[in-house]
Every structure is written in C-alpha cells, then in structure tokens.
Scaffold this motif. Structure first.
Motif: not given
Length: 354
Positions: A304-329
């Motif tokens: 689903l990437c037309e080019h090698s740098d076309d997609g999202y940067a890799p992220v761990t589930v831990r990093e992503h959820i931590k950032a989202k919860l820091a915002g909401s809570r």
C-alpha cells in the motif's frame, strides 16, 4: 446560487455470520468485499450475525445500570490514577486533546465511564508489565463481575473474528493479525452519558465525548438506540448514527489506518446527546477496544506504499497508545496526530461557514 447538496451518508449493515457459524468460501468472500468497501468509504460498520446472545447483552446493560446508579462518592472510590482501569468521573477527560486539538469545550466531556481489560498476568509465559496493561478493579455490585466478564469474552471473540475478515479483505495471510494480537491490550469501556449529581451550568456547547479517533486496531460498540453518536463524513460534516436493531457498531482505529496507509479510515466521531429543559437524555454504551500487542510494531503494509517513504513511520502499540492517553487524560496535546487534527479543524471551519 443554491448551497451544495450534502453527500449521502450511510453506515453499511453487514451480516458476518459466515465467519461466525460457518459459511462457504463464496459467502465469506462476499463478506470480505463488503467489509473492504465499508472500511474504505466510511470507517464505520453495523454488524449483524455477531453471535452474542441477547441475555449476555441484557446482562451487560443491567450491570452498567447498577454501577452508575451508585452515589458519585461511592463510584469515585473505584478511581485508579494513572491507569486505564476503574472509574472515570464526568469532566475528567478531554478526548479532543488525544488528537492534538484544543477544543473550546476542553475538559467538558461529561460522560462517566468504567474500564476493565486484559491484564499482563493473563499471559504468564511472557515477560509483560502491568504498567502497559493495568489491573482490574471490580466494584462490589451484585452480578456485575460475572455479567461484564461474560460480555467481555464475546467482545474479544467478535474483535478477533473481524480481524480475520480484515486479513481476507486485504489479501493477507489468514494469521497476519494473530501475530499482532496474541497478547493484545484489550479494554472494555462502559459509558454513561448523563448530567452528574448536583447543579450544572450549561454554558456553551456541552460535549458528551469530544471528537476523537480510536487508538488501536478495531472497536466493537454496543450502544443504546438513542441519539448522540456523530461521525465525520468525507464531506467534513457530522452525521448522526444510531445502531440498527440487534446490530453492533464497529469502527477502525488509528493503527489500522496506519497499516493500510489510510486506504481504510480511522473515522472521527463524537457524542453530543440532546439537552431538553436542562436534562440530557441518558445514553449508555460499551466499547470493546482491540488495540494489539504492546510490543507490536505497526508499519504500513508494503503493498500500500507507492514509494518506500510513502507510508506512516513505524510505531509500537505502546508508543502510540501512550501519546493518545496523555492527551485525553493528562491534558497534554498529542503532537503526533497531525492528519486527524487537520480533519477536525477543517470540519469546524466548514460548520462556522454555514
């Protein structure tokens, strides 16, 4: 000049029973195609044939009623600071901040909630931390634990069934999502939308739950058929959504959008229940969040990437959820949520211009 006609908005209803009770290859292929279309165009789905018995759903509804009927001070004794568990009182969260958006109604999300979820000790053969999961606190309410655990088991089953369908819909190996979710962080959040006890001043727009996207892979939602849930369409307008009789609502989370490079949508949604004579019509819901393994690396699928740098940067589930919860809570703007924030602001600009 006449104003533009709003685009039609519909949340597809899909019967997933061929994946639940056994169906032919042809029937499953049809379901996978319908899921692919819904995920690509709406990001919300109504599912029938999910297999959750009505008595189990009624048991959950009764447990929700029994807990939230307790006095506020009693409910607050089940609050767990710093963990995604236990009781959250009204106006203790601001979900718009999980998107990196400063809402005019910040810290005005008046819903109250109770969270339970999978614990790290559920996987004794793995070296996992409860800091990433959380320990459950069960209130001293008759039958609450049994009723909630019965529904939780079905919620988990339905979520895993959906990811199996996702694999077929995306042309992936049948076990693709299993590798990302065999020790998944899963949470059941039971919500009650009603004014808190005591006097309340309705100053400005009262927000039941601010605009947000869900954090993980997929969410399975049971909800009352009461007005309030709104979904942001491609036309950047908010549309009312209410489940069909017997249906569960399903929406994709950010991690699935990242996997598919936004081919599938993590759709913005909010709750704005109606206020009549200063009273909000009560609404209940229970969201089962299937977020993925804490240590799983989520990267855009190569196809689903037309080019090698076309997609999202890799992220761990831990990093992503931590950032989202820091915002909401914790009131910290999530600076990593650029695409979602742009969509919220565009919708606000469009509404102001009308």
């Amino acid at each position: 000049m006449l104003p533009p006609v709003p685009e039609p908005f519909d949340v597809p209803v899909i019967d997933i029973s061929p994946y639940v009770t056994g169906g032919s290859d042809t029937e499953r292929a049809r379901v996978a195609r319908e899921i692919d279309s819904a995920c690509a165009t709406v990001g919300f789905i109504q599912i029938l044939g999910h297999g959750i018995p009505e008595p189990v759903i009624e048991g959950l509804a009764g447990a929700v009623d029994d807990f939230f009927a307790l006095p506020l001070e009693t409910k607050k004794t089940y609050r767990v600071e710093g963990a995604n568990r236990g009781y959250s009182p009204p106006k203790s969260e601001s979900l718009s901040l999980s998107l990196g958006v400063e809402s005019a109604t910040r810290m005005n999300d008046f819903f109250e909630a109770y969270n339970v979820g999978t614990e790290a000790r559920s996987f004794p053969d793995l070296d996992l931390s409860e800091d990433d999961y959380g320990l459950n606190v069960w209130p001293e309410v008759p039958s609450f634990t049994d009723a909630v655990q019965a529904y939780y088991a079905h919620g988990e089953r339905v979520a895993r069934t959906l990811t199996r369908i996702f694999a077929d819909a995306l042309g992936l190996d049948p076990g693709f999502f299993t590798a990302l979710t065999d020790h998944s962080i899963d949470v059941l959040r039971m919500n009650n939308y009603a004014l808190p006890e005591g006097s309340v001043t309705l100053d400005g727009e009262l927000t039941g739950m601010g605009e947000h996207t869900d954090f993980g892979l997929v969410t399975v939602l049971w909800a009352d058929r009461v007005a309030g849930l709104q979904v942001l369409g491609r036309d950047e307008r908010w549309h009312d959504v209410s489940p069909a009789a017997g249906a569960l609502l399903v929406n994709l989370g950010d991690l699935t959008a990242r996997l598919t490079n936004d081919r599938w949508m993590s759709t913005l949604h909010r709750v704005t229940p109606p206020v009549v004579d200063g009273t909000i019509k009560r609404r209940r819901s229970a969201a089962f969040f299937h977020d993925g393994n804490v240590d799983a690396v989520i990267a855009t699928l190569p196809g689903l990437c037309e080019h090698s740098d076309d997609g999202y940067a890799p992220v761990t589930v831990r990093e992503h959820i931590k950032a989202k919860l820091a915002g909401s809570r914790h009131g910290k703007k999530n600076t990593a949520a650029g695409r979602e924030a742009e969509r919220v602001l565009a919708a606000a600009d469009r509404a102001a211009a009308r």
